[in-house]
Design a protein around this motif. Structure first.
Motif, PDB file in Angstrom:
ATOM      1  N   VAL A   5       0.854  -1.194   0.000  1.00  0.00           N
ATOM      2  CA  VAL A   5       0.000   0.000   0.000  1.00  0.00           C
ATOM      3  C   VAL A   5       0.885   1.238   0.000  1.00  0.00           C
ATOM      4  O   VAL A   5       1.659   1.452   0.940  1.00  0.00           O
ATOM      5  CB  VAL A   5      -0.932   0.027   1.216  1.00  0.00           C
ATOM      6  N   GLU A   6       0.774   2.019  -1.072  1.00  0.00           N
ATOM      7  CA  GLU A   6       1.541   3.258  -1.174  1.00  0.00           C
ATOM      8  C   GLU A   6       0.769   4.424  -0.569  1.00  0.00           C
ATOM      9  O   GLU A   6      -0.470   4.427  -0.546  1.00  0.00           O
ATOM     10  CB  GLU A   6       1.836   3.609  -2.643  1.00  0.00           C
ATOM     11  N   SER A   7       1.513   5.417  -0.120  1.00  0.00           N
ATOM     12  CA  SER A   7       0.917   6.656   0.364  1.00  0.00           C
ATOM     13  C   SER A   7       1.937   7.771   0.203  1.00  0.00           C
ATOM     14  O   SER A   7       3.125   7.503  -0.015  1.00  0.00           O
ATOM     15  CB  SER A   7       0.484   6.529   1.826  1.00  0.00           C
ATOM     16  N   GLY A   8       1.467   9.002   0.306  1.00  0.00           N
ATOM     17  CA  GLY A   8       2.371  10.136   0.282  1.00  0.00           C
ATOM     18  C   GLY A   8       2.385  10.938  -0.998  1.00  0.00           C
ATOM     19  O   GLY A   8       3.074  11.958  -1.076  1.00  0.00           O
ATOM     20  N   GLY A   9       1.650  10.497  -2.000  1.00  0.00           N
ATOM     21  CA  GLY A   9       1.610  11.264  -3.237  1.00  0.00           C
ATOM     22  C   GLY A   9       0.829  12.549  -3.068  1.00  0.00           C
ATOM     23  O   GLY A   9       0.209  12.787  -2.027  1.00  0.00           O
ATOM     24  N   GLY A  10       0.871  13.389  -4.103  1.00  0.00           N
ATOM     25  CA  GLY A  10       0.132  14.633  -4.042  1.00  0.00           C
ATOM     26  C   GLY A  10       0.597  15.617  -5.079  1.00  0.00           C
ATOM     27  O   GLY A  10       1.304  15.254  -6.025  1.00  0.00           O
ATOM     28  N   LEU A  11       0.203  16.861  -4.885  1.00  0.00           N
ATOM     29  CA  LEU A  11       0.555  17.950  -5.789  1.00  0.00           C
ATOM     30  C   LEU A  11       1.601  18.824  -5.124  1.00  0.00           C
ATOM     31  O   LEU A  11       1.441  19.232  -3.965  1.00  0.00           O
ATOM     32  CB  LEU A  11      -0.698  18.768  -6.110  1.00  0.00           C
ATOM     33  N   VAL A  12       2.667  19.108  -5.857  1.00  0.00           N
ATOM     34  CA  VAL A  12       3.744  19.929  -5.313  1.00  0.00           C
ATOM     35  C   VAL A  12       4.286  20.809  -6.419  1.00  0.00           C
ATOM     36  O   VAL A  12       4.221  20.442  -7.613  1.00  0.00           O
ATOM     37  CB  VAL A  12       4.855  19.030  -4.716  1.00  0.00           C
ATOM     38  N   GLN A  13       4.829  21.957  -6.055  1.00  0.00           N
ATOM     39  CA  GLN A  13       5.441  22.838  -7.045  1.00  0.00           C
ATOM     40  C   GLN A  13       6.833  22.342  -7.395  1.00  0.00           C
ATOM     41  O   GLN A  13       7.486  21.659  -6.598  1.00  0.00           O
ATOM     42  CB  GLN A  13       5.512  24.260  -6.503  1.00  0.00           C
ATOM     43  N   ALA A  14       7.278  22.705  -8.572  1.00  0.00           N
ATOM     44  CA  ALA A  14       8.632  22.358  -8.993  1.00  0.00           C
ATOM     45  C   ALA A  14       9.639  22.869  -7.963  1.00  0.00           C
ATOM     46  O   ALA A  14       9.506  23.973  -7.443  1.00  0.00           O
ATOM     47  CB  ALA A  14       8.930  22.958 -10.359  1.00  0.00           C
ATOM     48  N   LYS A  86      10.703  17.891 -10.415  1.00  0.00           N
ATOM     49  CA  LYS A  86      10.538  18.552 -11.706  1.00  0.00           C
ATOM     50  C   LYS A  86       9.174  18.150 -12.301  1.00  0.00           C
ATOM     51  O   LYS A  86       8.662  17.071 -11.991  1.00  0.00           O
ATOM     52  CB  LYS A  86      11.655  18.128 -12.657  1.00  0.00           C
ATOM     53  N   PRO A  87       8.641  18.975 -13.190  1.00  0.00           N
ATOM     54  CA  PRO A  87       7.373  18.604 -13.831  1.00  0.00           C
ATOM     55  C   PRO A  87       7.432  17.236 -14.515  1.00  0.00           C
ATOM     56  O   PRO A  87       6.428  16.506 -14.535  1.00  0.00           O
ATOM     57  CB  PRO A  87       7.155  19.730 -14.840  1.00  0.00           C
ATOM     58  N   GLU A  88       8.589  16.874 -15.037  1.00  0.00           N
ATOM     59  CA  GLU A  88       8.715  15.583 -15.707  1.00  0.00           C
ATOM     60  C   GLU A  88       8.698  14.399 -14.750  1.00  0.00           C
ATOM     61  O   GLU A  88       8.692  13.243 -15.183  1.00  0.00           O
ATOM     62  CB  GLU A  88       9.982  15.530 -16.580  1.00  0.00           C
ATOM     63  N   ASP A  89       8.690  14.669 -13.450  1.00  0.00           N
ATOM     64  CA  ASP A  89       8.541  13.595 -12.467  1.00  0.00           C
ATOM     65  C   ASP A  89       7.065  13.235 -12.264  1.00  0.00           C
ATOM     66  O   ASP A  89       6.756  12.271 -11.547  1.00  0.00           O
ATOM     67  CB  ASP A  89       9.132  14.012 -11.119  1.00  0.00           C
ATOM     68  N   GLN A 111      -0.506   8.946  -7.070  1.00  0.00           N
ATOM     69  CA  GLN A 111      -0.255   9.993  -8.052  1.00  0.00           C
ATOM     70  C   GLN A 111       0.666  11.063  -7.492  1.00  0.00           C
ATOM     71  O   GLN A 111       0.453  11.563  -6.381  1.00  0.00           O
ATOM     72  CB  GLN A 111      -1.583  10.640  -8.478  1.00  0.00           C
ATOM     73  N   VAL A 112       1.672  11.410  -8.267  1.00  0.00           N
ATOM     74  CA  VAL A 112       2.548  12.539  -7.958  1.00  0.00           C
ATOM     75  C   VAL A 112       2.430  13.531  -9.105  1.00  0.00           C
ATOM     76  O   VAL A 112       2.651  13.172 -10.269  1.00  0.00           O
ATOM     77  CB  VAL A 112       4.011  12.087  -7.788  1.00  0.00           C
ATOM     78  N   THR A 113       2.065  14.752  -8.777  1.00  0.00           N
ATOM     79  CA  THR A 113       1.931  15.805  -9.785  1.00  0.00           C
ATOM     80  C   THR A 113       2.811  16.976  -9.391  1.00  0.00           C
ATOM     81  O   THR A 113       2.690  17.494  -8.278  1.00  0.00           O
ATOM     82  CB  THR A 113       0.478  16.262  -9.919  1.00  0.00           C
ATOM     83  N   VAL A 114       3.697  17.366 -10.292  1.00  0.00           N
ATOM     84  CA  VAL A 114       4.611  18.482 -10.053  1.00  0.00           C
ATOM     85  C   VAL A 114       4.246  19.605 -11.001  1.00  0.00           C
ATOM     86  O   VAL A 114       4.321  19.444 -12.227  1.00  0.00           O
ATOM     87  CB  VAL A 114       6.076  18.056 -10.256  1.00  0.00           C
ATOM     88  N   SER A 115       3.860  20.729 -10.448  1.00  0.00           N
ATOM     89  CA  SER A 115       3.464  21.872 -11.276  1.00  0.00           C
ATOM     90  C   SER A 115       4.651  22.782 -11.520  1.00  0.00           C
ATOM     91  O   SER A 115       5.547  22.902 -10.685  1.00  0.00           O
ATOM     92  CB  SER A 115       2.342  22.650 -10.578  1.00  0.00           C
ATOM     93  N   SER A 116       4.634  23.410 -12.690  1.00  0.00           N
ATOM     94  CA  SER A 116       5.760  24.293 -13.047  1.00  0.00           C
ATOM     95  C   SER A 116       5.525  25.715 -12.572  1.00  0.00           C
ATOM     96  O   SER A 116       4.463  26.067 -12.109  1.00  0.00           O
ATOM     97  CB  SER A 116       5.956  24.265 -14.559  1.00  0.00           C
TER      98      SER A 116
END
Length: 116
Positions: A5-14, A86-89, A111-116
């Protein structure tokens, strides 16, 4: 059988950081190598980092120096510290466990989302 079971993903800035966790349960005594993989939209799943039962590690060139994989055998948990993101991550990150019998088990992904 091994459950992951994974946890810890989210939205983060570059430039930011996240730490992913992977909790293992079930036949944990049979686990050998563990690893993190990721899959971005329209791309194949790729290896990010792997760690052996002895603590040896291997990283994809794209994350060397930025990501750190670790494993707490007492807590049956694996981690991925991701810095300088980085966004490419951006991708779905999956935890994997290779057991002695040669099977690989997978988590459901985070899901990991990196915004630029």
């Amino acid at each position: 059988q091994v459950q992951l079971v994974e946890s810890g993903g989210g939205l983060v800035q570059a430039g930011g950081s996240l730490r992913l966790s992977c909790a293992a349960s079930g036949s944990i005594f049979s686990i050998n190598n563990m690893g993190w993989y990721r899959q971005a939209p329209g791309k194949q799943r790729e290896m990010v980092a792997v760690i052996t039962s002895n603590g040896n590690t291997k990283y994809a060139d794209s994350v060397k120096g930025r990501f750190t994989i670790s494993r707490d055998n007492a807590r049956n948990t694996m981690y991925l510290q991701m810095d300088s993101l980085k966004p490419e991550d951006t991708a779905v990150y999956y935890c994997s466990a290779l057991v002695n019998a040669g099977y690989t088990f997978w988590g459901q992904g985070t899901q990991v989302t990196v915004s630029s």
